[in-house]
Design a protein around this motif. Structure first.
Motif, PDB file in Angstrom:
ATOM      1  N   VAL A 168      49.217  61.409  45.132  1.00  0.00           N
ATOM      2  CA  VAL A 168      49.818  60.673  46.239  1.00  0.00           C
ATOM      3  C   VAL A 168      51.124  61.386  46.581  1.00  0.00           C
ATOM      4  CG1 VAL A 168      50.862  58.485  46.947  1.00  0.00           C
ATOM      5  CG2 VAL A 168      48.785  58.473  45.539  1.00  0.00           C
ATOM      6  N   PRO A 169      51.343  61.758  47.842  1.00  0.00           N
ATOM      7  CA  PRO A 169      52.603  62.426  48.196  1.00  0.00           C
ATOM      8  C   PRO A 169      53.812  61.593  47.758  1.00  0.00           C
ATOM      9  CG  PRO A 169      51.056  62.579  50.006  1.00  0.00           C
ATOM     10  CD  PRO A 169      50.449  61.639  48.989  1.00  0.00           C
ATOM     11  N   GLY A 170      54.688  62.219  47.008  1.00  0.00           N
ATOM     12  CA  GLY A 170      55.884  61.550  46.534  1.00  0.00           C
ATOM     13  C   GLY A 170      55.670  60.696  45.288  1.00  0.00           C
ATOM     14  N   ASP A 171      54.445  60.692  44.745  1.00  0.00           N
ATOM     15  CA  ASP A 171      54.127  59.871  43.568  1.00  0.00           C
ATOM     16  C   ASP A 171      53.084  60.608  42.733  1.00  0.00           C
ATOM     17  OD1 ASP A 171      53.450  57.968  41.670  1.00  0.00           O
ATOM     18  OD2 ASP A 171      52.659  56.517  43.109  1.00  0.00           O
ATOM     19  N   GLU A 172      53.533  61.498  41.896  1.00  0.00           N
ATOM     20  CA  GLU A 172      52.630  62.326  41.099  1.00  0.00           C
ATOM     21  C   GLU A 172      51.855  61.534  40.042  1.00  0.00           C
ATOM     22  OE1 GLU A 172      52.067  65.649  41.799  1.00  0.00           O
ATOM     23  OE2 GLU A 172      53.323  65.214  43.528  1.00  0.00           O
ATOM     24  N   MET A 173      52.217  60.289  39.805  1.00  0.00           N
ATOM     25  CA  MET A 173      51.555  59.454  38.802  1.00  0.00           C
ATOM     26  C   MET A 173      50.235  58.866  39.306  1.00  0.00           C
ATOM     27  SD  MET A 173      53.529  59.631  36.170  1.00  0.00           S
ATOM     28  CE  MET A 173      52.980  58.267  35.169  1.00  0.00           C
ATOM     29  N   HIS A 174      50.034  58.842  40.617  1.00  0.00           N
ATOM     30  CA  HIS A 174      48.836  58.230  41.192  1.00  0.00           C
ATOM     31  C   HIS A 174      48.062  59.236  42.034  1.00  0.00           C
ATOM     32  CE1 HIS A 174      51.257  54.622  40.244  1.00  0.00           C
ATOM     33  NE2 HIS A 174      50.071  54.163  39.894  1.00  0.00           N
ATOM     34  N   ARG A 175      46.806  58.925  42.275  1.00  0.00           N
ATOM     35  CA  ARG A 175      45.918  59.827  43.002  1.00  0.00           C
ATOM     36  C   ARG A 175      45.334  59.145  44.226  1.00  0.00           C
ATOM     37  NH1 ARG A 175      46.321  64.778  41.021  1.00  0.00           N
ATOM     38  NH2 ARG A 175      44.259  65.339  41.725  1.00  0.00           N
ATOM     39  N   GLU A 176      45.049  59.956  45.227  1.00  0.00           N
ATOM     40  CA  GLU A 176      44.251  59.566  46.384  1.00  0.00           C
ATOM     41  C   GLU A 176      42.874  60.171  46.158  1.00  0.00           C
ATOM     42  OE1 GLU A 176      44.853  57.933  49.471  1.00  0.00           O
ATOM     43  OE2 GLU A 176      46.827  57.277  48.782  1.00  0.00           O
ATOM     44  N   ILE A 177      41.836  59.367  46.282  1.00  0.00           N
ATOM     45  CA  ILE A 177      40.459  59.783  46.016  1.00  0.00           C
ATOM     46  C   ILE A 177      39.764  60.033  47.343  1.00  0.00           C
ATOM     47  CG2 ILE A 177      38.257  59.043  45.031  1.00  0.00           C
ATOM     48  CD1 ILE A 177      40.021  57.170  43.199  1.00  0.00           C
ATOM     49  N   GLU A 178      39.106  61.191  47.439  1.00  0.00           N
ATOM     50  CA  GLU A 178      38.376  61.505  48.669  1.00  0.00           C
ATOM     51  C   GLU A 178      36.975  60.883  48.614  1.00  0.00           C
ATOM     52  OE1 GLU A 178      37.730  65.459  51.241  1.00  0.00           O
ATOM     53  OE2 GLU A 178      36.444  65.351  49.453  1.00  0.00           O
ATOM     54  N   LEU A 179      36.603  60.226  49.710  1.00  0.00           N
ATOM     55  CA  LEU A 179      35.244  59.741  49.940  1.00  0.00           C
ATOM     56  C   LEU A 179      34.758  60.415  51.204  1.00  0.00           C
ATOM     57  CD1 LEU A 179      35.828  55.915  49.288  1.00  0.00           C
ATOM     58  CD2 LEU A 179      35.022  57.633  47.666  1.00  0.00           C
ATOM     59  N   ALA A 180      33.468  60.743  51.259  1.00  0.00           N
ATOM     60  CA  ALA A 180      32.955  61.481  52.414  1.00  0.00           C
ATOM     61  C   ALA A 180      31.519  61.075  52.735  1.00  0.00           C
ATOM     62  CB  ALA A 180      33.028  62.989  52.151  1.00  0.00           C
ATOM     63  N   VAL A 181      31.160  61.332  53.982  1.00  0.00           N
ATOM     64  CA  VAL A 181      29.780  61.182  54.478  1.00  0.00           C
ATOM     65  C   VAL A 181      29.414  62.509  55.100  1.00  0.00           C
ATOM     66  CG1 VAL A 181      28.288  60.016  56.135  1.00  0.00           C
ATOM     67  CG2 VAL A 181      30.069  58.725  54.962  1.00  0.00           C
ATOM     68  N   LEU A 182      28.275  63.044  54.719  1.00  0.00           N
ATOM     69  CA  LEU A 182      27.813  64.317  55.278  1.00  0.00           C
ATOM     70  C   LEU A 182      26.931  64.051  56.491  1.00  0.00           C
ATOM     71  CD1 LEU A 182      26.882  66.170  51.977  1.00  0.00           C
ATOM     72  CD2 LEU A 182      29.032  66.251  53.249  1.00  0.00           C
ATOM     73  N   ARG A 183      26.904  65.023  57.393  1.00  0.00           N
ATOM     74  CA  ARG A 183      26.033  64.921  58.554  1.00  0.00           C
ATOM     75  C   ARG A 183      24.597  64.787  58.058  1.00  0.00           C
ATOM     76  NH1 ARG A 183      25.757  65.943  63.979  1.00  0.00           N
ATOM     77  NH2 ARG A 183      27.862  66.710  64.188  1.00  0.00           N
ATOM     78  N   GLY A 184      23.890  63.818  58.610  1.00  0.00           N
ATOM     79  CA  GLY A 184      22.518  63.515  58.164  1.00  0.00           C
ATOM     80  C   GLY A 184      21.513  64.427  58.619  1.00  0.00           C
TER      81      GLY A 184
END
Length: 184
Positions: A168-184
């Protein structure tokens, strides 16, 4: 809940500002957004006018709103086009394929649990898949590791864990998790 899902209009900059400020007052804003109410409220009118114009008329960003009968905005989502070789919005990854990135997603409390969130996400995906230059290969978003309610909603909407996470920008203790959808 019945709502019209549509792109914002340039002249609606004050409404864009208002819904953004409302979203930043939400009790989970600290883990849902990478901005603060104080920072956003301090922005001059020109900032909001430019932001709205780009989202209303540009080809690389689109802001979509859910408008109830009577004109009240119940939610909003912004879609950013990301090109290969560029840096991601969070700065922790490099873009490898043409993709869009869903950001600034907010649904007012009274509209939560009604399916409106899925309608906004679907509208963002449909716009993404409609692009021909570039031809979008995936739609992604990041969600704070502690925002389990949002994660569950995105997974129900068809997103999958990509295996990518960034601090997380400015917070190295926490993470942002990527979720994605691919073109079908």
């Amino acid at each position: 809940m019945s709502a019209i899902i549509r792109r914002v209009r340039t002249e609606e900059w004050e409404r864009v500002k208002a819904i953004r400020l409302d979203s930043l007052r939400d009790p989970v804003a600290n883990i849902a957004f990478l901005d603060t109410y104080e920072n956003a409220a301090a922005q001059p009118d020109e900032f909001w006018q430019g932001r709205t114009e780009g989202a209303a008329e540009g080809d690389s960003v689109r802001q979509i709103v859910a408008e109830a009968e009577g004109g009240r905005w119940l939610g909003s989502i912004t879609v950013l086009v990301e090109q290969p070789g560029g840096a991601g919005v969070l700065g922790g990854d490099v873009i490898e394929v043409p993709q869009t990135h869903l950001v600034g997603f907010y649904v007012r409390p009274e509209a939560r649990g009604t399916g409106l969130a899925h309608e906004l996400i679907r509208a963002g995906q449909e716009w993404s898949w409609s692009l021909t230059e570039p031809r979008i290969e995936r739609v992604r978003l990041f969600v704070h590791e502690d925002n389990v309610r949002a994660q569950a909603m995105y997974l129900r909407a068809g997103f999958k864990h990509s295996g990518v996470s960034v601090p997380v920008p400015g917070d190295e203790m926490h993470r942002e998790i990527e979720l994605a959808v691919l073109r079908g």
